[in-house]
Design a protein around this motif. Structure first.
Motif, PDB file in Angstrom:
ATOM      1  N   ASP A  15       0.813  -1.215   0.000  1.00 18.73           N
ATOM      2  CA  ASP A  15       0.000   0.000   0.000  1.00 18.73           C
ATOM      3  C   ASP A  15       0.848   1.267   0.000  1.00 18.73           C
ATOM      4  OD1 ASP A  15      -1.779  -2.134   0.568  1.00 18.73           O
ATOM      5  OD2 ASP A  15      -3.148  -0.767   1.606  1.00 18.73           O
ATOM      6  N   ASP A  16       1.947   1.231   0.758  1.00 17.91           N
ATOM      7  CA  ASP A  16       2.745   2.451   0.879  1.00 17.91           C
ATOM      8  C   ASP A  16       3.679   2.675  -0.314  1.00 17.91           C
ATOM      9  OD1 ASP A  16       4.610   0.467   1.353  1.00 17.91           O
ATOM     10  OD2 ASP A  16       5.168   1.169   3.355  1.00 17.91           O
ATOM     11  N   CYS A  17       3.583   1.799  -1.316  1.00 19.57           N
ATOM     12  CA  CYS A  17       4.396   1.965  -2.522  1.00 19.57           C
ATOM     13  C   CYS A  17       3.562   2.423  -3.717  1.00 19.57           C
ATOM     14  CB  CYS A  17       5.102   0.654  -2.879  1.00 19.57           C
ATOM     15  SG  CYS A  17       6.455   0.199  -1.775  1.00 19.57           S
ATOM     16  N   LEU A  18       2.326   2.842  -3.467  1.00 18.75           N
ATOM     17  CA  LEU A  18       1.450   3.175  -4.582  1.00 18.75           C
ATOM     18  C   LEU A  18       2.026   4.294  -5.447  1.00 18.75           C
ATOM     19  CD1 LEU A  18      -1.090   2.993  -6.247  1.00 18.75           C
ATOM     20  CD2 LEU A  18      -2.248   4.416  -4.540  1.00 18.75           C
ATOM     21  N   GLU A  19       2.470   5.365  -4.825  1.00 20.41           N
ATOM     22  CA  GLU A  19       2.984   6.495  -5.603  1.00 20.41           C
ATOM     23  C   GLU A  19       4.200   6.083  -6.419  1.00 20.41           C
ATOM     24  OE1 GLU A  19       4.671  11.068  -4.933  1.00 20.41           O
ATOM     25  OE2 GLU A  19       3.695   9.989  -3.284  1.00 20.41           O
ATOM     26  N   ALA A  20       5.146   5.389  -5.775  1.00 19.31           N
ATOM     27  CA  ALA A  20       6.352   4.959  -6.485  1.00 19.31           C
ATOM     28  C   ALA A  20       6.012   3.927  -7.553  1.00 19.31           C
ATOM     29  CB  ALA A  20       7.365   4.378  -5.497  1.00 19.31           C
ATOM     30  N   GLY A  21       5.063   3.031  -7.247  1.00 18.21           N
ATOM     31  CA  GLY A  21       4.678   2.011  -8.210  1.00 18.21           C
ATOM     32  C   GLY A  21       4.003   2.598  -9.429  1.00 18.21           C
ATOM     33  N   ALA A  22       3.102   3.551  -9.213  1.00 21.86           N
ATOM     34  CA  ALA A  22       2.427   4.193 -10.340  1.00 21.86           C
ATOM     35  C   ALA A  22       3.426   4.947 -11.206  1.00 21.86           C
ATOM     36  CB  ALA A  22       1.350   5.140  -9.813  1.00 21.86           C
ATOM     37  N   ARG A  23       4.352   5.607 -10.575  1.00 22.88           N
ATOM     38  CA  ARG A  23       5.369   6.359 -11.327  1.00 22.88           C
ATOM     39  C   ARG A  23       6.250   5.404 -12.143  1.00 22.88           C
ATOM     40  NH1 ARG A  23       6.799   9.250  -7.430  1.00 22.88           N
ATOM     41  NH2 ARG A  23       8.511   7.952  -6.658  1.00 22.88           N
ATOM     42  N   ALA A  24       6.650   4.289 -11.531  1.00 28.00           N
ATOM     43  CA  ALA A  24       7.506   3.326 -12.223  1.00 28.00           C
ATOM     44  C   ALA A  24       6.773   2.665 -13.379  1.00 28.00           C
ATOM     45  CB  ALA A  24       7.997   2.266 -11.233  1.00 28.00           C
ATOM     46  N   LEU A  25       5.512   2.268 -13.160  1.00 25.76           N
ATOM     47  CA  LEU A  25       4.756   1.612 -14.224  1.00 25.76           C
ATOM     48  C   LEU A  25       4.521   2.576 -15.386  1.00 25.76           C
ATOM     49  CD1 LEU A  25       3.477  -1.211 -14.650  1.00 25.76           C
ATOM     50  CD2 LEU A  25       1.284  -0.198 -13.999  1.00 25.76           C
ATOM     51  N   ALA A  26       4.230   3.826 -15.072  1.00 25.66           N
ATOM     52  CA  ALA A  26       3.970   4.813 -16.120  1.00 25.66           C
ATOM     53  C   ALA A  26       5.201   5.050 -16.995  1.00 25.66           C
ATOM     54  CB  ALA A  26       3.514   6.128 -15.494  1.00 25.66           C
ATOM     55  N   GLN A  27       6.387   4.779 -16.457  1.00 22.67           N
ATOM     56  CA  GLN A  27       7.622   5.017 -17.200  1.00 22.67           C
ATOM     57  C   GLN A  27       8.088   3.799 -17.984  1.00 22.67           C
ATOM     58  OE1 GLN A  27      10.279   6.338 -14.090  1.00 22.67           O
ATOM     59  NE2 GLN A  27       9.407   8.404 -14.023  1.00 22.67           N
ATOM     60  N   CYS A  28       7.373   2.670 -17.871  1.00 23.88           N
ATOM     61  CA  CYS A  28       7.780   1.454 -18.569  1.00 23.88           C
ATOM     62  C   CYS A  28       7.544   1.582 -20.065  1.00 23.88           C
ATOM     63  CB  CYS A  28       7.008   0.244 -18.037  1.00 23.88           C
ATOM     64  SG  CYS A  28       7.504  -0.296 -16.396  1.00 23.88           S
ATOM     65  N   ASN A  64      -2.475  -0.938 -28.171  1.00 22.59           N
ATOM     66  CA  ASN A  64      -3.766  -1.587 -27.959  1.00 22.59           C
ATOM     67  C   ASN A  64      -4.364  -1.057 -26.665  1.00 22.59           C
ATOM     68  OD1 ASN A  64      -5.990  -3.214 -27.599  1.00 22.59           O
ATOM     69  ND2 ASN A  64      -4.948  -5.098 -28.179  1.00 22.59           N
ATOM     70  N   LEU A  65      -5.176  -0.027 -26.757  1.00 26.22           N
ATOM     71  CA  LEU A  65      -5.711   0.612 -25.560  1.00 26.22           C
ATOM     72  C   LEU A  65      -6.707  -0.259 -24.814  1.00 26.22           C
ATOM     73  CD1 LEU A  65      -6.181   4.323 -26.723  1.00 26.22           C
ATOM     74  CD2 LEU A  65      -4.349   3.333 -25.340  1.00 26.22           C
ATOM     75  N   GLU A  66      -7.125  -1.378 -25.425  1.00 26.97           N
ATOM     76  CA  GLU A  66      -8.036  -2.276 -24.741  1.00 26.97           C
ATOM     77  C   GLU A  66      -7.317  -3.135 -23.702  1.00 26.97           C
ATOM     78  OE1 GLU A  66     -10.172  -4.558 -27.586  1.00 26.97           O
ATOM     79  OE2 GLU A  66     -11.220  -2.841 -28.443  1.00 26.97           O
ATOM     80  N   VAL A  67      -6.000  -3.158 -23.772  1.00 35.42           N
ATOM     81  CA  VAL A  67      -5.198  -3.965 -22.851  1.00 35.42           C
ATOM     82  C   VAL A  67      -4.556  -3.051 -21.818  1.00 35.42           C
ATOM     83  CG1 VAL A  67      -3.297  -5.606 -22.640  1.00 35.42           C
ATOM     84  CG2 VAL A  67      -4.755  -5.626 -24.679  1.00 35.42           C
ATOM     85  N   THR A  68      -4.631  -3.438 -20.557  1.00 36.79           N
ATOM     86  CA  THR A  68      -4.109  -2.597 -19.483  1.00 36.79           C
ATOM     87  C   THR A  68      -3.039  -3.314 -18.667  1.00 36.79           C
ATOM     88  OG1 THR A  68      -5.812  -3.341 -17.915  1.00 36.79           O
ATOM     89  CG2 THR A  68      -6.321  -1.401 -19.262  1.00 36.79           C
ATOM     90  N   ALA A  69      -2.219  -2.511 -18.022  1.00 43.23           N
ATOM     91  CA  ALA A  69      -1.299  -2.976 -16.987  1.00 43.23           C
ATOM     92  C   ALA A  69      -1.697  -2.236 -15.716  1.00 43.23           C
ATOM     93  CB  ALA A  69       0.146  -2.674 -17.364  1.00 43.23           C
ATOM     94  N   GLY A  70      -2.001  -2.964 -14.659  1.00 43.71           N
ATOM     95  CA  GLY A  70      -2.557  -2.323 -13.481  1.00 43.71           C
ATOM     96  C   GLY A  70      -1.878  -2.718 -12.190  1.00 43.71           C
ATOM     97  N   LEU A  71      -2.125  -1.899 -11.174  1.00 42.05           N
ATOM     98  CA  LEU A  71      -1.596  -2.138  -9.836  1.00 42.05           C
ATOM     99  C   LEU A  71      -2.743  -2.299  -8.855  1.00 42.05           C
ATOM    100  CD1 LEU A  71       1.236   0.567  -9.699  1.00 42.05           C
ATOM    101  CD2 LEU A  71       1.460  -1.859 -10.313  1.00 42.05           C
ATOM    102  N   TYR A  72      -2.607  -3.276  -7.970  1.00 43.10           N
ATOM    103  CA  TYR A  72      -3.561  -3.517  -6.895  1.00 43.10           C
ATOM    104  C   TYR A  72      -2.829  -3.431  -5.563  1.00 43.10           C
ATOM    105  CZ  TYR A  72      -7.077  -5.200 -10.207  1.00 43.10           C
ATOM    106  OH  TYR A  72      -8.002  -5.286 -11.217  1.00 43.10           O
ATOM    107  N   LEU A  73      -3.522  -2.997  -4.539  1.00 44.45           N
ATOM    108  CA  LEU A  73      -2.929  -2.897  -3.209  1.00 44.45           C
ATOM    109  C   LEU A  73      -3.019  -4.227  -2.476  1.00 44.45           C
ATOM    110  CD1 LEU A  73      -4.329   0.549  -2.026  1.00 44.45           C
ATOM    111  CD2 LEU A  73      -2.159   0.060  -3.194  1.00 44.45           C
TER     112      LEU A  73
END
Length: 255
Positions: A52-65, A98-107
């Motif tokens: 849970d406490d890695c959400l900000e860092a995780g979102a930032r890292a995933l967005a940069q992939c 392919n915008l129909e396919v997502t990469a997501g994060l869950y807590l």
């Protein structure tokens, strides 16, 4: 998993590497995890559970992939729709082709809350022996099944980048707990469907040891297999055994 290059197991591994490089512990989740366990799925999402406490860092890292782009319209995106039957990711991006396919994060508090907190023990392990006993490398052929016709993708073919995943009895435990927690909501119904898939495609094929489930889940799962109780009675007894309060079955939080 699709044969399209950027939806390959190597692409999944590259996302895990991006999170790990940012010091964000992550384990595979969602339909990609089902495919690893041999459950067929037509959904091509790639999801991870993070602390849970890695959400900000995780979102930032995933967005940069590489290969991902920001969601163009989160307010109307199907990935975050309140009408979906599964719990939406807390953050997601889309494949750039392919915008129909997502990469997501869950807590973890929403998914694997019953396990010890995810920590650096799941960052870049060299083998399953380096991991807590409830996890394994997705490339470990002693844990995950091979590809078979009519089943999911199975074990990852390459161990070049470590992708960590819950073992089959842990995934079953998660679905049982989610079903008990969210009974009366859409995601609770999804939980019981996933339990059925685990029975049909994982347990029946010999890739799940139900004896590894903790009580009262082990007894409850055995009772479900024996099919001697009405489903509602089974569900109410599971909730009671887990100490989950009964809620209004008509309630729905929008999941």
């Amino acid at each position: 998993m699709s044969s399209i290059p950027n939806r390959s197991q190597l692409f999944v591994a590259s996302l895990a590497r991006g999170l790990n490089t940012a010091q964000v512990p992550c384990v595979l989740w969602g339909h990609c995890l089902l495919g690893l366990h041999g459950v067929p799925s037509i959904v091509a999402s790639i999801d991870f559970v993070i602390p849970d406490d890695c959400l900000e860092a995780g979102a930032r890292a995933l967005a940069q992939c590489d290969g991902l782009v920001p969601c163009p319209d989160p307010s109307s995106c199907p990935a975050t729709s309140k009408g979906r039957h599964t719990q939406p990711p807390i953050f997601h991006a889309h494949l750039d082709d392919n915008l129909e396919v997502t990469a997501g994060l869950y807590l973890q508090s929403d998914t694997l809350w019953f396990l010890p907190p995810l920590d650096h023990s799941v960052l870049f392990p060299s083998s399953s022996l380096d991991l807590p006993p409830y996890f394994a490398l997705a490339s470990d052929p002693t844990v995950f099944p091979p590809w078979r016709p009519g089943r999911g993708a199975g074990v990852f073919k390459s161990a070049a980048d470590a992708v960590v995943a819950p073992r089959s009895h842990i995934l079953l435990e998660a679905y049982m707990r989610i079903h008990a927690r969210d009974q009366g909501k859409r995601v609770g119904s999804f939980g019981i469907a996933m339990i059925a898939y685990m029975q049909l495609y994982v347990d029946a094929d010999g890739f799940l040891d139900a004896d590894l489930l903790p009580e009262p889940l082990k007894t409850s799962y055995k009772e479900l297999q024996e099919d001697k109780k009405p489903m509602r009675q089974w569900m109410l007894e599971l909730k009671a055994a887990l100490g989950v309060a009964e809620e209004d079955p008509q309630s729905d939080d929008g999941y």
